[in-house]
Design a protein around this motif. Sequence first.
Motif, PDB file in Angstrom:
ATOM      1  N   TYR A 154       0.852  -1.192   0.000  1.00 25.49           N
ATOM      2  CA  TYR A 154       0.000   0.000   0.000  1.00 25.49           C
ATOM      3  C   TYR A 154       0.879   1.228   0.000  1.00 25.49           C
ATOM      4  O   TYR A 154       1.880   1.282   0.711  1.00 25.49           O
ATOM      5  N   VAL A 175       1.505   4.596   1.366  1.00 23.72           N
ATOM      6  CA  VAL A 175       1.057   5.388   2.513  1.00 23.72           C
ATOM      7  C   VAL A 175       1.963   6.594   2.656  1.00 23.72           C
ATOM      8  O   VAL A 175       2.908   6.770   1.886  1.00 23.72           O
ATOM      9  N   LEU A 198       3.731   0.279   2.454  1.00 22.69           N
ATOM     10  CA  LEU A 198       3.431  -0.636   3.535  1.00 22.69           C
ATOM     11  C   LEU A 198       3.246  -2.011   2.911  1.00 22.69           C
ATOM     12  O   LEU A 198       2.364  -2.209   2.076  1.00 22.69           O
ATOM     13  N   ALA A 202       1.799  -5.070   2.952  1.00 18.58           N
ATOM     14  CA  ALA A 202       0.715  -5.732   3.680  1.00 18.58           C
ATOM     15  C   ALA A 202       0.695  -7.229   3.432  1.00 18.58           C
ATOM     16  O   ALA A 202       0.282  -8.006   4.284  1.00 18.58           O
ATOM     17  N   SER A 253      -5.328  -9.612  13.748  1.00 20.21           N
ATOM     18  CA  SER A 253      -5.840  -8.500  12.948  1.00 20.21           C
ATOM     19  C   SER A 253      -4.687  -7.713  12.317  1.00 20.21           C
ATOM     20  O   SER A 253      -3.633  -7.537  12.916  1.00 20.21           O
ATOM     21  N   GLY A 254      -4.913  -7.267  11.113  1.00 24.07           N
ATOM     22  CA  GLY A 254      -3.916  -6.480  10.405  1.00 24.07           C
ATOM     23  C   GLY A 254      -2.845  -7.305   9.720  1.00 24.07           C
ATOM     24  O   GLY A 254      -1.886  -6.755   9.180  1.00 24.07           O
ATOM     25  N   CYS A 255      -2.992  -8.615   9.686  1.00 29.79           N
ATOM     26  CA  CYS A 255      -1.914  -9.421   9.097  1.00 29.79           C
ATOM     27  C   CYS A 255      -2.081  -9.557   7.593  1.00 29.79           C
ATOM     28  O   CYS A 255      -1.252 -10.187   6.950  1.00 29.79           O
ATOM     29  N   GLY A 256      -3.112  -8.967   7.002  1.00 30.29           N
ATOM     30  CA  GLY A 256      -3.198  -8.954   5.547  1.00 30.29           C
ATOM     31  C   GLY A 256      -4.206  -9.922   4.959  1.00 30.29           C
ATOM     32  O   GLY A 256      -4.213 -10.139   3.748  1.00 30.29           O
ATOM     33  N   LYS A 257      -5.067 -10.474   5.767  1.00 27.25           N
ATOM     34  CA  LYS A 257      -6.037 -11.450   5.264  1.00 27.25           C
ATOM     35  C   LYS A 257      -6.999 -10.808   4.269  1.00 27.25           C
ATOM     36  O   LYS A 257      -7.172 -11.308   3.152  1.00 27.25           O
ATOM     37  N   SER A 258      -7.590  -9.700   4.679  1.00 23.77           N
ATOM     38  CA  SER A 258      -8.566  -9.057   3.782  1.00 23.77           C
ATOM     39  C   SER A 258      -7.891  -8.569   2.522  1.00 23.77           C
ATOM     40  O   SER A 258      -8.476  -8.589   1.441  1.00 23.77           O
ATOM     41  N   THR A 259      -6.671  -8.111   2.671  1.00 26.87           N
ATOM     42  CA  THR A 259      -5.949  -7.613   1.514  1.00 26.87           C
ATOM     43  C   THR A 259      -5.846  -8.694   0.447  1.00 26.87           C
ATOM     44  O   THR A 259      -6.067  -8.443  -0.734  1.00 26.87           O
ATOM     45  N   ASN A 305      -4.752   2.485  -4.087  1.00 27.82           N
ATOM     46  CA  ASN A 305      -3.424   2.995  -3.774  1.00 27.82           C
ATOM     47  C   ASN A 305      -2.456   1.846  -3.526  1.00 27.82           C
ATOM     48  O   ASN A 305      -1.529   1.954  -2.766  1.00 27.82           O
ATOM     49  N   GLU A 318     -14.335 -12.890   7.199  1.00 22.98           N
ATOM     50  CA  GLU A 318     -14.900 -12.801   8.549  1.00 22.98           C
ATOM     51  C   GLU A 318     -16.424 -12.743   8.515  1.00 22.98           C
ATOM     52  O   GLU A 318     -17.020 -11.773   8.965  1.00 22.98           O
TER      53      GLU A 318
HETATM   54  N1  ATP Z   1      -6.136   1.031   1.748  1.00 20.15           N
HETATM   55  C1  ATP Z   1      -5.106   0.848   2.570  1.00 20.15           C
HETATM   56  N2  ATP Z   1      -4.080   1.731   2.575  1.00 20.15           N
HETATM   57  C2  ATP Z   1      -3.040   1.553   3.402  1.00 20.15           C
HETATM   58  N3  ATP Z   1      -2.902   0.529   4.246  1.00 20.15           N
HETATM   59  C3  ATP Z   1      -3.879  -0.397   4.290  1.00 20.15           C
HETATM   60  C4  ATP Z   1      -5.031  -0.271   3.456  1.00 20.15           C
HETATM   61  N4  ATP Z   1      -5.851  -1.312   3.735  1.00 20.15           N
HETATM   62  C5  ATP Z   1      -5.222  -2.059   4.686  1.00 20.15           C
HETATM   63  N5  ATP Z   1      -4.039  -1.509   5.029  1.00 20.15           N
HETATM   64  C6  ATP Z   1      -3.074  -2.026   5.999  1.00 20.15           C
HETATM   65  O1  ATP Z   1      -2.651  -3.285   5.537  1.00 20.15           O
HETATM   66  C7  ATP Z   1      -2.503  -4.190   6.590  1.00 20.15           C
HETATM   67  C8  ATP Z   1      -3.347  -5.428   6.330  1.00 20.15           C
HETATM   68  O2  ATP Z   1      -4.713  -5.066   6.335  1.00 20.15           O
HETATM   69  P1  ATP Z   1      -5.886  -6.125   6.169  1.00 20.15           P
HETATM   70  O3  ATP Z   1      -7.159  -5.365   6.216  1.00 20.15           O
HETATM   71  O4  ATP Z   1      -5.641  -6.964   5.002  1.00 20.15           O
HETATM   72  O5  ATP Z   1      -5.750  -6.995   7.497  1.00 20.15           O
HETATM   73  P2  ATP Z   1      -6.689  -8.120   8.058  1.00 20.15           P
HETATM   74  O6  ATP Z   1      -5.856  -9.255   8.332  1.00 20.15           O
HETATM   75  O7  ATP Z   1      -7.876  -8.305   7.202  1.00 20.15           O
HETATM   76  O8  ATP Z   1      -7.127  -7.485   9.440  1.00 20.15           O
HETATM   77  P3  ATP Z   1      -8.513  -7.607  10.217  1.00 20.15           P
HETATM   78  O9  ATP Z   1      -8.502  -8.922  10.883  1.00 20.15           O
HETATM   79  O10 ATP Z   1      -8.438  -6.501  11.210  1.00 20.15           O
HETATM   80  O11 ATP Z   1      -9.582  -7.444   9.225  1.00 20.15           O
HETATM   81  C9  ATP Z   1      -2.900  -3.490   7.842  1.00 20.15           C
HETATM   82  O12 ATP Z   1      -1.746  -3.059   8.523  1.00 20.15           O
HETATM   83  C10 ATP Z   1      -3.682  -2.291   7.349  1.00 20.15           C
HETATM   84  O13 ATP Z   1      -3.486  -1.201   8.218  1.00 20.15           O
END
Ligand code: ATP
Lengths: 327, 323, 512, 282, 313
Positions: B15, B17, B22, B24, B44-50, B63, B180
Amino acid sequence: MSEAVIELNNLKKYFKINIGIKNKKAYVKAVDGVTLTINKGEIVGLVGESGSGKTTLARVLLNLTKPTDSHVVFNGVNLSKATSKEMKKFRTEVAVVFQDPASNLNPRDTVMNSIMRPMILHGISKKIAKQKAIDSLELVKMDSRYLNSYPHQLSGGQLQRIAIARALVLDPKVMILDEPTSALDISVQAQILNLLLDLQESLGLTYLVITHDLNVIRYISDRVAVMYLGKLVEFGPTKEIIENPKHPYTEGLMAASPILNPHDRDKEKYLMQGDPGSLINLPTGCHFHPRCPYYTERCQNEQPQNIILSNGHQVTCFKYELFGKNS
Amino acid sequence: MSEELLKLNKLYVDYKVKEGYLSAVKKVSFSINKGEIFAIVGESGCGKSTIAHSILRLLPEHNEIIKGNIFFNGEDLHEYTDKQLESIRGREIGMIFQNPLDSLNPVYTTGFQVAEGIMLDNVSKQEAWNRVINLYNDVKMPDAEKRAKSFPHELSGGMRQRVMIAMMLSRTPQLLIADEPTTALDVTIEAQILNIIKTLRDEYNTAVMLITHNFGLVAEVADKVAVMYAGEVVEQGTVFDIFDNPKHPYTKLLMKSLPRKAKSEGRLQTINGSVPRLTENKPGCRFENRCPYVMDICKIKDTERRIVTESHFFNCHLEKGGE
Amino acid sequence: SDGSKVSNELAEGQTLIIQDSAWEGVDLFQVSSWNDMQCLLADPILEKDPETGAVLPGIASDSQWSEDGLTWTLTFPEGMKYSTGEQVEPEDFIASVEYGLEVSPYADGYRAIESMEVDGRNVIVNLSEYQADMQYNFQSCFVGLIDKDEIDNMSADDKLWGCHPYGAYYLDEYQPGAFAILKANEGYKTNNPMLKNQGSSPVKTLKVVFTGEDFTFAQGVKNGDYDVLSTVPSEYYDELKAADNIDIFEAYGAEVNYVELNMTDSLFQDINIRKAIIHAISRDNLAKYLSEFETPAYSLVLKKCLNYSDKAVDYYKSNYGYDTDKSKQLLADAGWKDTNNDGFIDKDGSNFVFEFNCRDSETAKKVAQSLQIDLKAVGIDMQIKTQNWSYVNQDVVDGNFQMGYLGLGWSEPFLLVDNFCNRNVECTNPDPEKYNEMVAKARKTVDYDEITEQITAIQKKLFDYCTIIPLIDNNGYRCWRSEIKGIVHTPTGGFYLGDVVTDADGNFKNVK
Amino acid sequence: MNDSPFKEFLNSCYKNRNFMLGFIMVLSVVIFAIFAKQIAPFSFDEAHPEDILVSPCVEYIFGTDNMGRDLFSRIIYGSRITLQVAILGAGLQLIFGVTIGLICGYFGGLADRCLTFMADLTWCIPGMIMALAVVTIIGTGLTNAIIAIAIVNWASYARLVRAKTMSIKNQAFIETGISFGEKPLAIMTRYILPNIVPVLIVTVSMQLPGTIMSTTTLSFLGVGSQPPTPDWGLMVSEGINFISRGPWLCIFPGLALVYTVFGFNILGEGLRDLLDPRMKSQ
Amino acid sequence: MRDYVIKRLGVGVLLLFCVSFLVFSMLYLMPGDPVTLMAGPLVKVENLEGLRHEYGLDRPLLVQYVDWMSGIIFRGDFGISYKYRIDVWSLIKNCIPISLKLTITTMIISTIVAIPLGLMCAYKKDSWFDRITVNTSLVFTAIPSFWLAVLLMLVFAVQLKWLPLSGYESWKNYILPITTGVIGGLASTIRLTKSEALDVLREKYVTTAYAKGLDNKTVLTRHVLRNSLIVITVNIFMSLPWLISGYIIIEKIFGIPGMGNLMINSIIQQDFNVVQACILIITALTIICNILSDVVLGILDPRIRISVTGGDK
Ligand SMILES: Nc1ncnc2c1ncn2[C@@H]1O[C@H](COP(=O)(O)OP(=O)(O)OP(=O)(O)O)[C@@H](O)[C@H]1O
Ligand SMILES: Nc1ncnc2c1ncn2[C@@H]1O[C@H](COP(=O)(O)OP(=O)(O)OP(=O)(O)O)[C@@H](O)[C@H]1O
Ligand SMILES: [Mg+2]
Ligand SMILES: [Mg+2]
């Protein structure tokens, strides 16, 4: 039996609300006739679906909102009639930690200020307060270099520790923890749970832990109270409730609770049907009857009484009428 | 059963930033077979949704930089145009999100929103509507006809999530990504939803990519599991591999920190330290600062893949993982 | 709205567009102000020669006074018709005057009338005592004729906008605050010798527009959006005068603009302080900022007024002229000195500062700022407060002011002198009984020169009070597009369209 | 992370283009106001009767007005008036709005309902008319005009503060505060107020241009600043009468106003980007 | 819904009463009284008392108020204008259509221009198009309408002589005032549309719509535009009464005899009955627009139909 710290007898808390644009008046019976005793030095867990009135119960206990009916008895003192001195004592002896670590601390105050504030309010000198703040951080295993940070600079686990540290500075006897770990990651959750247990053991505290995670409850509590739509449906020792739930709702809850062992996955399970009702549109009779597999006509019309079984196990269900005595 | 449906090959997502980039998601590779429930777990925040969003190119802010390949049925989605991808979305791959209220447009009836997708396949309105009712029955929606005409806010959380499932299964996709799907729901409802997903998987042979941080869910339904930590997949295997025989130090510790017992049986294991910031893309293992077995090499060299069995591997410098 | 539709249909070139300030009604007896343009709706009983001041026939073809000034005979010839078609009768005059005595705020101007009787086409008016200003009132717009039937049968409210006074035009359509459409009275006949055409007007339709800002009027008349501006905004005098498609004329005689000092205010209780202020004012400085339009005034009864006298001016100039040294001396004697060197004089630790309550017109603001500069020169801090004139007027009436700037436009002295010290007796008149006695005496005087003497004496008395300071003689101007030929106008405000040159279609623009 | 939050903030300010541009523009106005005496060649009320309506030239770079005063000097001095309007106006509105909003939001109940009703009331009456009426009652003049605008505008602050207070009031840290014995006054001042300061800063900076504009409009209508005050609105209204003979009399004060208001506008825009939590979280 | 509207109307009427009383007493507080205005400077002070009595202005505030209010309620009589000497309603009745013509045209034009611009800005956030539009509209908001009006006049009426300077009869007269109004109002509508559309674009359901396989156009029109239009229409609708008062200055400068011009002149000239009536009418309009916009909102947005508001008992 050990001495009771908090006693509730048929406690009620109703909220008046307006429904819809027509502004129809209605009541939300968030806490509806809860009878519960918390003894000194024990950990009581409170579980229930969201919106079942757990937080409201905690707020009433903390005297943050006045009960609609009945009152909270703390160490034998009726809080609704307490003198300001007794109230002050109550304020020092009962501390609270809420669910969301980020909202637990004033975002515009440094950690130091947040921790010192209760002490300053209770007339402790700044110097001593500062020392105590450092000590309490140590107690929750945090470095004192965080004292000058602002909340947004810290992680969730750290924030929750600080919230606990602050709760501890006035040497409370009772702590009310409203979902203290549900916003945290598993690895952090374990840290906090351990910390809480350590503190309880070393300081001889009494906890009321609210959570919807049955695994956490099983791990931490001595006794468990189960709420459903504002009513306490079951209350008893943890082991008994987990292994041998009496109330059909508790039964379903236990069954639905996620297993942490994949080998258990194929076990035949009882899956509770239906959606949790809403407090605004309460079912008649027993609130649980629309989802209950055992419901009879009686459940539809009559509200069951609290039945006390052996071992202080309470349950509110007609099924057990024969076995226990009405409270 | 073991036909490969989705395959990620060394996927990187960065990403953009304020401070730079970043990272991810870093070097993630795995594959999902037809009809299997593949869970991605991690804190949380480990990048699963990404990962989930980058498969369908649905990252909201535009971005990000995606590197690596995403093969779906052997075709590289990365090379698809936006237009081509539109035909994949919903038809081949469905996706449901965490909060079912936010995910439904409040001004249209739920039935319309489901039918809207169906009608993309040139189905008549009436036909689409009938299909909606059938789908609602499939997802065990009580009172299907009436619910189809309701607006999202008139339904409970569980029902909304059923609508989402119906919507995403309406065109019988081969893969359902569920990010989730039950976090916002009560345990009793969670159990119902999981049950529906499982049944539908059995019925349509849809593969499910289940994203969660809840190990309970994983233990309950997953066939295969990938454990993520700070943007990397640290270990992958069948659900039994992961729970019974975790290899990576992180997985191992995590398993011991699950509150599976009562306090009388002893304290939980904890992991000290916290997740590093992922801003600089420096080499080395990302768990290095918290790992009890840390070695010098962990800080400078990327980890290696250690194969345990055909289905089970982990990424670590220790050949045998944390023992 | 239907109003705009009608006006869209008005034929261009045949409708004369006049700008005027808003009207209060068409019933000339009920209203408190009557603009010159309203005279198109209602003729006065008699006209006055702008040059000699002599009495000319108006509605009445003849006017005779008895020797003793107590009997007055007026003649109303046959053949004059109201716009309703009714003929003008002598009875109408009696009814009108009686009505006026009852409702008009200006009835004092003919209060001496005791009885009236009809004699053929004549009306004989008997007075209880001689009243010097009465004839002036009958030459003014506030006395005209309304049909007796209308007076008797219409309610006062209905009459206000619905009656039909005798005049060259009648009100055809009215949109309050926006415009009025006037149509020519076809049965009109006048005895006014200034007009060649004594019958109905050749310009059949008039549109009188009330809304707009000064600069839009000035631009508008140049652009052709308006044909006549009833008053030229003072800022545009030079500009319009220079424009070659505009004719500009002096329109009415005398508007004296003056300052009132509130002698009950602690600052101005001392007459020497008031005198100091008077001496500090330089009318020459003032003139530098003013246009040709406004000239400095040294007396209250202005040159164009009846009973004007140079003696009053001389008296003022010699006793109250510009003299900063004297002013400073007077102030210093009263203890006002600049002790802290901030440029303003002070006493007991506070500066000499007061508020000047000023109309919000451009000229008034210029005057105020000029005064401010003059007063600053003697160390007085004058703060300007601008307001709509009605508020200034109100404040002065209420005595709620320190120094106020007012104006009066009336070319007959009695109403003026009545007003100067009686609007707020406590604040401006130290000796009201004596003063009123002098006025009453002058009013009963028959001989013109004798009246002038007395009026001069009254003015001197006023000057000596040092509460009323004449400042400006504000000349009114009126303009119209030069292509319109034949408008008859008098410097005293008369405006007649009877002789306008039109072609066969009724066009009055660019007619050779 | 180890940077002090203030330094971090300055850094992001520096990077925000809108903020910097607005800051520079507003700063320049402030400089004009402070050093008006040094910058302006004449005093704002120094009349030159011999130089009436001189068009812009070397001596009078913006020309002179109908009293022969140097327009440039008047415009420079006018910046003082505008800043006075900005500071006093915002200050008054804040004091009214914040106090009432806090109390009503925190205690709710009857006081709150009264506030909502009052706010509705003021909202129903057209602002300019209400301001005009207020000025007429309390008297014309710049200060009174500012007060009138504050009376008209306080409600929007009160609403905002009330809404924010109500949402913050239910947050856990407030309840925790009460649970260890905080008194309402302390809750309002120590807990709630600091948390709405950023929103207030943003709102003030977004509303300031409007405040300046309304006050200037009152001056334009003649009920605000009084002559010979070099208020830009008053100058435009005086200049209208010379629009064909001296258009500069209208143009320059108006331009000065546009410059200043635009500066505040864009500064507000930048501040919002900097302080709005949603923007920041990205 | 019906009950709701009735209830809102009830509250509206209460509000109207309060506004009327507030305004009435405010005007009562004002220095001076209308009689002095009516009389003019030449009338002797003694003669005023009679007039004052005749108009009942010497009675106590409350009596005057009740009398005035009952006149309005029972006879539709707003009293008379002291300045124009005519009943207030016939004065206002001519102004309302003029003002509405101005405001509604302005509203329509600025909506037509601003909504597409705002949407484009949101969709192409941070592009040069977005920056230029947003900055231009920021400059527009910085231009005081009185100045803009004068400049437009200077250029188009004085210098070029393309358009008439003032008046209100032909459509040509409306071009400059409407331009002034549109320029003044454009920025806020663009900004509103943009922020609303941006909010909607961020919503999860937009992602869902894409995930369903809908194409860009469908998502933008069916999901983004539709949802943001709710707030936009309601806002524009509610701003109607405000526009009328926003036109005060414009009407004054262009000499258009609308409500704004009438109000400002009446206040300056102490014509209190007219001021009261105008404010009352605008207030009523505001309240009605408010209720209407709630109704519209209720129709457009199903979420509104049920809402729960809580209060601690
Ligand atoms: N659009 C974005 N721009 C910048 N950073 C992002 C963006 N979306 C997510 N991130 C960052 O990327 C990292 C991974 O985010 P992601 O949402 O994939 O995590 P996750 O595992 O799904 O977390 P959660 O369990 O909280 O949903 C996080 O540190 C988040 O802050
Ligand atoms: N101040 C209030 N006014 C009106 N209703 C309220 C109020 N506070 C809580 N409620 C209602 O009371 C019910 C119980 O709320 P409470 O927060 O106690 O539930 P909970 O069991 O803590 O739920 P969760 O697990 O989601 O935290 C809910 O329906 C809620 O809407
Ligand atoms: Mg809760
Ligand atoms: Mg996620």
